[in-house]
Design an enzyme around this catalytic site. Sequence first.
Site, PDB file in Angstrom:
ATOM      1  N   GLU A 241      53.468  16.094  52.671  1.00 57.75           N
ATOM      2  CA  GLU A 241      53.588  15.351  51.406  1.00 57.75           C
ATOM      3  C   GLU A 241      52.385  15.573  50.517  1.00 57.75           C
ATOM      4  O   GLU A 241      52.499  15.653  49.290  1.00 57.75           O
ATOM      5  CB  GLU A 241      53.764  13.850  51.698  1.00 57.75           C
ATOM      6  CG  GLU A 241      54.071  12.993  50.475  1.00 57.75           C
ATOM      7  CD  GLU A 241      52.845  12.476  49.718  1.00 57.75           C
ATOM      8  OE1 GLU A 241      53.013  11.932  48.616  1.00 57.75           O
ATOM      9  OE2 GLU A 241      51.705  12.619  50.238  1.00 57.75           O
ATOM     10  N   GLU A 242      51.207  15.655  51.155  1.00 55.65           N
ATOM     11  CA  GLU A 242      49.959  15.666  50.388  1.00 55.65           C
ATOM     12  C   GLU A 242      49.766  16.943  49.566  1.00 55.65           C
ATOM     13  O   GLU A 242      48.873  17.008  48.722  1.00 55.65           O
ATOM     14  CB  GLU A 242      48.757  15.459  51.324  1.00 55.65           C
ATOM     15  CG  GLU A 242      48.715  14.101  52.026  1.00 55.65           C
ATOM     16  CD  GLU A 242      48.414  12.937  51.094  1.00 55.65           C
ATOM     17  OE1 GLU A 242      48.164  13.180  49.896  1.00 55.65           O
ATOM     18  OE2 GLU A 242      48.434  11.786  51.560  1.00 55.65           O
TER      19      GLU A 242
ATOM     20  N   HIS B 148      42.405   7.871  49.985  1.00 58.89           N
ATOM     21  CA  HIS B 148      41.815   9.195  50.240  1.00 58.89           C
ATOM     22  C   HIS B 148      40.321   9.107  50.578  1.00 58.89           C
ATOM     23  O   HIS B 148      39.571  10.048  50.349  1.00 58.89           O
ATOM     24  CB  HIS B 148      42.070  10.158  49.079  1.00 58.89           C
ATOM     25  CG  HIS B 148      43.487  10.635  49.020  1.00 58.89           C
ATOM     26  ND1 HIS B 148      43.860  11.822  48.430  1.00 58.89           N
ATOM     27  CD2 HIS B 148      44.632  10.099  49.503  1.00 58.89           C
ATOM     28  CE1 HIS B 148      45.165  11.979  48.538  1.00 58.89           C
ATOM     29  NE2 HIS B 148      45.651  10.938  49.190  1.00 58.89           N
TER      30      HIS B 148
ATOM     31  N   ASP C 261      55.480   4.413  50.949  1.00 55.10           N
ATOM     32  CA  ASP C 261      54.180   5.097  50.863  1.00 55.10           C
ATOM     33  C   ASP C 261      53.158   4.046  50.443  1.00 55.10           C
ATOM     34  O   ASP C 261      53.473   2.852  50.417  1.00 55.10           O
ATOM     35  CB  ASP C 261      54.262   6.259  49.858  1.00 55.10           C
ATOM     36  CG  ASP C 261      53.244   7.372  50.143  1.00 55.10           C
ATOM     37  OD1 ASP C 261      52.119   7.060  50.621  1.00 55.10           O
ATOM     38  OD2 ASP C 261      53.553   8.545  49.887  1.00 55.10           O
TER      39      ASP C 261
END
Length: 362
Positions: free
Chosen positions: A217-218, A327, A240
């Site tokens: 996904e990233e 992140h 998410d």
Amino acid sequence: MSTKSILNDTSIAFLESYLNNASPTGYESEGQKLWMNYLKPYVDSFITDTYGTAVGVINPDAPYKVVIEGHADEISWYVNYITEDGLIYVIRNGGSDHQIAPSKRVNIHTKNGIVKGVFGWPAIHTRLRDKEEIPKLSNIFIDLGCENKEQVEALGVHVGCVITYPDEFMVLNENKFVCRAIDNRMGGFMIAEVARLLHENNKKLPFGLYIVNSVQEEIGLRGAEMIAHRIKPNVAIVTDVCHDTTTPMIDKKVEGDLKMGKGPVIGYSPAIQNKLRDLIVATAEENKIPFQRHATSRATGTDTDAFAYSNGGVPSALISLPLRYMHTTVEMVHKDDVENVIQLIYEALLKIENNETFSYFK
């Protein structure tokens, strides 16, 4: 169903082991094995694909297919260049944050196992003579304690090795979960808990349920894109993370007003099908599940987009988990929100009728 009854000691033990395990984008398979092992008692079968997406299936023969989905991969770095002095320069694998790198410990994944290293940084004493340089991709570097390139290579490190942080799971103030990679292994955890609750409460769904833990996904929703074409679902509910916007230096006028502890976040975007979202909102209201709303303009930036625009259009919705410090290695979510996302997905599945089209024109 009381939210206090959702997570148990076995759940939390799995969550901790699942978060602590490294699953960088493109290298998710070890984490997927942990996830499938946990999910195995609650599903009828599994599907896996070439790149490592894993799917637990309930009622695999049913023609009408509903997906609940999270993604398995975490951001990381690649070894990009090794200097003659044995220092390593990196490039991103996903949206890795250069500003948090200095002085972080790292794990470099090699065929010989983990090699330890650190992101070095000049001492403060040497930085005060002129305008300080800020960390950026061109000046952060990893030190393995090697004196030259040959020593680095002797450890099994080469260009293309993937690099993760070792930071592990902890609980703050009794109800805040903290770890790297909560984005979005917490999603994989939550959909697995939905499957567990369906099994433990002996709920029989009239349709096929596909519990999807997508890879990659990233770097552009790639795993979801692949598996959507494989499954060809009729409906998709994606979970998410989104930003808790209550900490300093975040502009609510830009990012919205969202706070962890105030409930799941229901998304608004062209990719989100209105009738499916209305069902989810009604589910939250009927079950007294607190929720928040978030508008995401032209795209959600999540796997919702990949499912929505696949196979000629699939009714898709997004239920997000408010998260602080996305992140970074200290991503933080509230236990109550985790339980409420699980409950909201669970209750929404019980409300979806077999063969529902969600058409605007009926």
